[in-house]
Write a protein that holds these residues in place. Structure first.
Motif, PDB file in Angstrom:
ATOM      1  N   ARG A  67     -90.918 -63.206  39.212  1.00 45.54           N
ATOM      2  CA  ARG A  67     -89.481 -63.218  39.499  1.00 45.54           C
ATOM      3  C   ARG A  67     -89.163 -64.224  40.603  1.00 45.54           C
ATOM      4  N   LYS A 111     -95.255 -59.041  38.586  1.00 48.33           N
ATOM      5  CA  LYS A 111     -93.843 -59.202  38.282  1.00 48.33           C
ATOM      6  C   LYS A 111     -93.054 -59.761  39.465  1.00 48.33           C
ATOM      7  N   GLN A 166     -89.323 -67.756  39.167  1.00 48.30           N
ATOM      8  CA  GLN A 166     -88.154 -68.045  38.333  1.00 48.30           C
ATOM      9  C   GLN A 166     -86.915 -68.308  39.183  1.00 48.30           C
TER      10      GLN A 166
END
Length: 247
Positions: A76, A72, A79
């Motif tokens: 993140r 994750k 992104q």
């Protein structure tokens, strides 16, 4: 941006990239050259986070943004910085149903959340920069290939990227219009834009780039200053490649 032992295989046990280590510093203009099938475009797409890695890592702005099995935190980070990495494709990839101005403003409105007037205020100077402000209300089909590629460059610049990746930006163009795209790229280099360019334009690699990276068989074979590479390549494979191009 840095790649550490980057690997990519589309078919198991048939790697396209075989553990590439690579860095590009802010302000550098690096050309990726080599024979067809050497892995240049695949590597560029990995750096653009358009391909999932089979091994290794990619780091940007001090963060890991790509691994073979991203958690994750990595997702993140990717992104968050995706808009900082611009890409210009070989086939332009303009939206045919949108006018030139809308091709450039679309991401600003949808991704950055700008109003149309704010987006247009950014897009018009960029179209002027690439010499196409007078084409703002034309559709892509009315443009030449060189003009379409310049619109694609303006679209990439609109997101204010920290690095621009070019995948053979002139290879789909007729010889007489290649120069208009190369002139825009040369101007960006002179302004200090960080650029990584997959290209067969040896004059651009020699005259504009700060480094030449020669790839073959999914590996980096040489990484050198253009003067040294073109005058006296260190490997027989690079010498053969240049001789075939009659440099």
């Amino acid at each position: 941006m840095a790649a550490h032992q980057v690997m990519k295989a589309f078919v198991e046990h048939k790697p396209v990239l075989k553990g590439i280590d690579f860095t590009v510093a802010p302000g550098e203009v690096v050309s990726l050259i080599g024979p067809s099938g050497s892995g240049k475009t695949t590597f560029l797409r990995c750096l653009a986070m358009l391909e999932t890695l089979s091994g290794g890592e990619i780091h940007f702005k001090g963060q890991c943004v790509a691994t073979a099995k991203p958690d994750k935190t990595v997702i993140r980070a990717a992104q968050a910085i995706r808009a900082d990495v611009g890409m210009v494709f070989q086939q332009f990839n303009l939206w045919p149903h949108l006018k030139v101005i809308d091709n450039v403003t679309e991401a600003l409105i949808r991704v950055r959340g700008m109003s149309r007037s704010q987006a247009v205020a950014i897009a018009e100077p960029l179209l002027d920069k690439v010499g196409l402000l007078n084409k703002r209300d034309d559709y892509p089909k009315r443009l030449s290939g060189g003009q379409q590629q310049r619109v694609a460059i303006a679209r990439a610049l609109a997101m204010a990227p920290q690095i621009l990746l070019f995948d053979e930006p002139t290879s789909a163009l007729d010889p007489e219009v290649r120069q208009e795209v190369l002139l825009v790229m040369r101007a960006l280099a002179e302004e200090g834009m960080t650029m990584l360019v997959v290209t067969h334009e040896m004059s651009f690699a020699r005259d504009v780039c700060s480094r030449v990276v020669f790839m073959d068989g999914g590996q980096v074979v040489e990484d050198a200053h253009p003067d040294a590479f073109f005058a006296a390549p260190a490997t027989e494979r690079a010498r053969k490649f240049l001789n075939q191009l009659s440099i």
